[in-house]
Design an enzyme around this catalytic site. Sequence first.
Site, mmCIF file in Angstrom:
data_model
loop_
_atom_site.group_PDB
_atom_site.id
_atom_site.type_symbol
_atom_site.label_atom_id
_atom_site.label_comp_id
_atom_site.label_asym_id
_atom_site.label_seq_id
_atom_site.Cartn_x
_atom_site.Cartn_y
_atom_site.Cartn_z
ATOM 1 N N LYS B 99 -12.701 3.392 -5.628
ATOM 2 C CA LYS B 99 -11.198 3.988 -5.932
ATOM 3 C C LYS B 99 -11.038 5.557 -6.012
ATOM 4 C CE LYS B 99 -8.653 0.136 -5.169
ATOM 5 N NZ LYS B 99 -7.777 0.228 -3.677
ATOM 6 N N GLU B 121 0.220 3.305 -7.838
ATOM 7 C CA GLU B 121 0.486 1.736 -8.220
ATOM 8 C C GLU B 121 -0.915 1.406 -8.453
ATOM 9 O OE1 GLU B 121 -0.042 3.016 -5.018
ATOM 10 O OE2 GLU B 121 -1.877 1.656 -4.465
ATOM 11 N N SER B 387 -17.842 -3.186 -4.112
ATOM 12 C CA SER B 387 -16.769 -2.317 -4.255
ATOM 13 C C SER B 387 -16.735 -1.764 -5.924
ATOM 14 C CB SER B 387 -15.447 -2.635 -3.573
ATOM 15 O OG SER B 387 -15.240 -3.858 -4.458
#
Lengths: 271, 406
Positions: B99, B121, B387
């Site tokens: 991210k 968010e 991830s």
Amino acid sequence: MADRTRQAFEKAKAQGRIALAPFVTVGYPSPAATPGIVKAIVEAGADVVELGVPFSDPLAEGPTIQKSSFAALEQGVTPQVCIDIAAGLRRDGVKTPFIFMGYYNPVLAFGMERFCDRAAAAGVDGLIVADLPPEEAGPLTDIADRRGLIVVPLLALTSTDERIALGCRRAGGFVYCVSVLGVTGARTAMSERVRGLAGKVRAHTALPVGVGFGISKPQHVADVAMFADGAIVGSALIDAISAGPESGAAERAGAFIRSLASGTKRIGASK
Amino acid sequence: MTTTPLQPVRRSVPDEHGRFGKYGGQYVPETLMAALDELTRAYAALSGDKTFWEELAGLQKNYVGRPTSVYFAENLTRKLGGARIYIKREDLAHTGAHKINNALGQALLTKRLGKKRVIAETGAGQHGVATATVCAMLGMECVVYMGEHDIQRQAPNVYRMKLLGAEVRPVLSGSRTLKDAINEAIRDWVTNVETTHYLIGSVVGPHPYPMMVRDFQSVIGREARQQIIEQAGRLPDYAVACVGGGSNAIGLFSGFVDDKNVGLIGVEAAGEGLHGKHAATLTKGRPGVLHGALSYLLQDEWGQVQEAHSISAGLDYPGVGPEHSYLKDLERAQYVSVTDAEALEGFDLLTRSEGIIPALEPSHALAHIARIAPQMKKDQVILLLLSGRGDKDLNTIAKARGIELQ
């Protein structure tokens, strides 16, 4: 086909006042209560009625209309139920223009052609779709046009002149000016900036200008009457409907609209 | 060793209207359109702005720790007994997941827009942590919307965001998960659009977000393509990643989408099973509009969005990025699904065989390679995108096994 919504605004103007266009969530507080509420607000002076088609993710709405939408959904209110309620009101002789207000996905899922066919057959006059800016509105507007349904555009304080022109190009009924940066919901004071937006809109269209979002008091309506042709009130009306048992909902709705009607006298509206 | 190009490769999709085939678009309230236009222009201007990409590359290297490694999982390969498995280690990036790649890119862009307030968010909390991190570093105000349900199951990340100086606002509407957090973030953005940048964390939302987030995540694919060629001596047969909104998968796929012989596999969350509650949007949904884009969507017959379910908060989303819908319809990528129970097995598989604790999201991808690797030949290659790391999920995993952590 005659644009009955525009005519309703023009009739109000001829009477020296601005139009009142209240919004109610169809199916709130219950599907059975909606016809009585609509009749009461028409009786109290609504010139146009916006019938909210509930959606699970109403991202332009504040807490009040979110709650009413979720309550309606829980009671099984579908777009078909909204169409049936509108048709029932027409059968009962209610002639006030009806505008369906909602979000794009339920219309897509229903099928745009089927939705417009049935809405038109039920006696609905037009559509407002909160998440459909002019860039994306073409396909639905084409279909609505062929059924004689108007599509009312929303314009915002952030809309550039270019975007105002784009929004007005295929507008019907009136142009809906969003008075605030933000979501729907009652506010204490009207924003000053919307007057500038209304002025810019008039440079692009001869259609009436309506102002909505945040209107909750006769004084707000009187403020709008200084520069626009109509006031749209939603959350504050839902609050009035919610302020007691369901049996008194229609009466409270009517009384609230009557109180707002006291502010509709036109003072300095242009043209 | 060759160096990875700084800038994303220009792609044929989306078109100038933000369309990936028929998917994508800008289905938002009019108030936001001017901000989207501004963002589109500002992002387009970056393509000729070498200083931006140099600044980003410098921070990626020294702040994030890129390039993240590709690791040959020899034990896992032996255990599954088929294809050679290589793992792209985004779990090693600063803040523990991919991210940060997007958060950093958008935060630098926010600076250029002259905006000082950032909203985001978050579902699993990884994007919220990444955003809070870059805002702390760049001195920007940060508000993170998070569903109340997710706040409960991702408590460590909530505290992490607070430590970083972000305000975490609980979202109580709807399913109280990622979908509702996005609704609430959009409502904030409509209200504060003139001062605020909405830093969306996945390849979802209105144009230009799906394109911009893909581009910022494409560093994963650019690096991985070079690394796998260097280490395996060839391209992989399959590149595999989990898909919620789909940003890590798009980041990986973008490195291989032009290599026609590389199979792209996205793994969705089948939750309790495809006939129960799940989040397998591409497998079971149909096209619809949510959060500003047309894409596959979990919805009922009337177009009401259905609540998704996954044990992993990061996959618990009823929508998916429009580019995935496009790749699915083109049959360029294949989308499969893995249940909560299978994901927990995938989690154990990597933890025990390699000493790497994966997040629950990529545990779904691990569960899928456990199905396909044994069927493949020993000279074939799978590239798996890990991830994120699993520290955030320890409570959830313990709870799934009936254990109370202190």
